[in-house]
Write a protein that holds these residues in place. Sequence first.
Motif, short mmCIF file in Angstrom:
data_model
loop_
_atom_site.label_atom_id
_atom_site.label_comp_id
_atom_site.label_asym_id
_atom_site.label_seq_id
_atom_site.Cartn_x
_atom_site.Cartn_y
_atom_site.Cartn_z
N ALA A 82 -30.82 -15.85 -16.59
CA ALA A 82 -31.17 -17.26 -16.57
C ALA A 82 -29.90 -18.10 -16.52
CB ALA A 82 -31.99 -17.64 -17.81
N TYR A 131 -38.88 -12.76 -12.76
CA TYR A 131 -39.69 -13.85 -13.31
C TYR A 131 -41.16 -13.71 -12.95
CZ TYR A 131 -35.73 -16.69 -14.95
OH TYR A 131 -34.64 -17.17 -15.64
N SER A 170 -40.46 -18.05 -18.73
CA SER A 170 -39.47 -18.40 -17.70
C SER A 170 -40.05 -19.33 -16.65
CB SER A 170 -38.96 -17.12 -17.03
OG SER A 170 -40.05 -16.39 -16.46
#
Length: 386
Positions: A82, A131, A170
């Motif tokens: 991330a 994700y 996410s």
Amino acid sequence: MTFEQDVQEYANKAHANAWRIALKPDEPALVSSFLSRSMYRGLRDVIQNHVTPSTAVMVRGIFTHQTPKVLLQSRSQSCEIADLMLVRQHFYPSRRNRTTGHALLLQAKKCPQPQTGSVAGGTQECQFELYRDWSPFEGTTRLPKGPPGSNSWDFRQGGLITQATAATCSEYLTVFDKHAFSTVAANPQWRASVVKGPAFPQLAGNYPQNCTWSAGGCPTPTSSASAGVMCLDDFGTVFREFFNGRRGRSFTSGISSGADHWSIFVNMMLQISARPNGDYVYTSKNQGVIAGMRGRNLAFAEAIPSLLHSIDDEVDAFLENPGSTFDMTNRMLKLVRSRLHGQRQNLEEHPQRPAPPDSIDMPEQPSLGHIPLLLVTTVGEEPPTV
């Protein structure tokens, strides 16, 4: 102004500050400005102005280039997990109520419109699949290969957690890629005013609520990387929903082992961010302890990262303004004392129960790192909403 409007203004100020510092800031520069010490106290004041006066608020931004990289077991190429992690914790004064927490991973993309476009190919596609599916993955850089007792990370707990639930941890974040707002140097920077920049008409025609940041849901199970992700929610709305517990994924504070890999991961990021140089941990291979918390006990380990961040933040504030208080630090210290007292009382009442370990076991790793992190901590009788 509403809470959403105040957060939109904060995001735009951070965006303007990034453009003040760099001629053409990249994603790390934009995130760094958002998390900078000269800015994040402005976000704290935004929150404090919208919650009850009895609620103590701490906001702490911690930027780092040491973002962990991970590898999906179906892939041969690693990707960053991330660009930004939002973490929200609420502590109750009474030890009878358990601390609540949730977190959200964000992958940032500079875009002229609030949609990523194709992310097929290379590390972008690897991250899209991460994700989308949240299949098991391994830490490759600045992250252990897996949590204690496991050779990989599994945020779905072997299928016990659905893809839809795992995916709430996410989202993609789009950041306007042009000079939408301008600002001047100030001390503190978050008090500086902003004016419309040369690209403001393009921002107004594309991004929701004239906000330079927007976010969207995680890729759906059947979506493809070539289609990209739409990010149609302005950041003011995103942050309000996150603060109120309606965005992101919940985690259990303080745990460092077991089947809940998501909670272990979030706690690891908090622990590393609180003392990146490791000056509050110790290592004793003879005792089988790697990077254990010095003199702390697992019973209140959940409070230690927020306590350490509070101390750092309020010392900085005091040096800038000797009239500032240490309200958050004192509240966190009171919480720790309460948990320690409760643990001792419990051991006296149940002497047959073994005492918890004096440390948190951490897997051995040459160099640990954490995601650039925004920590929002509140203390009060009830979790505040805005």
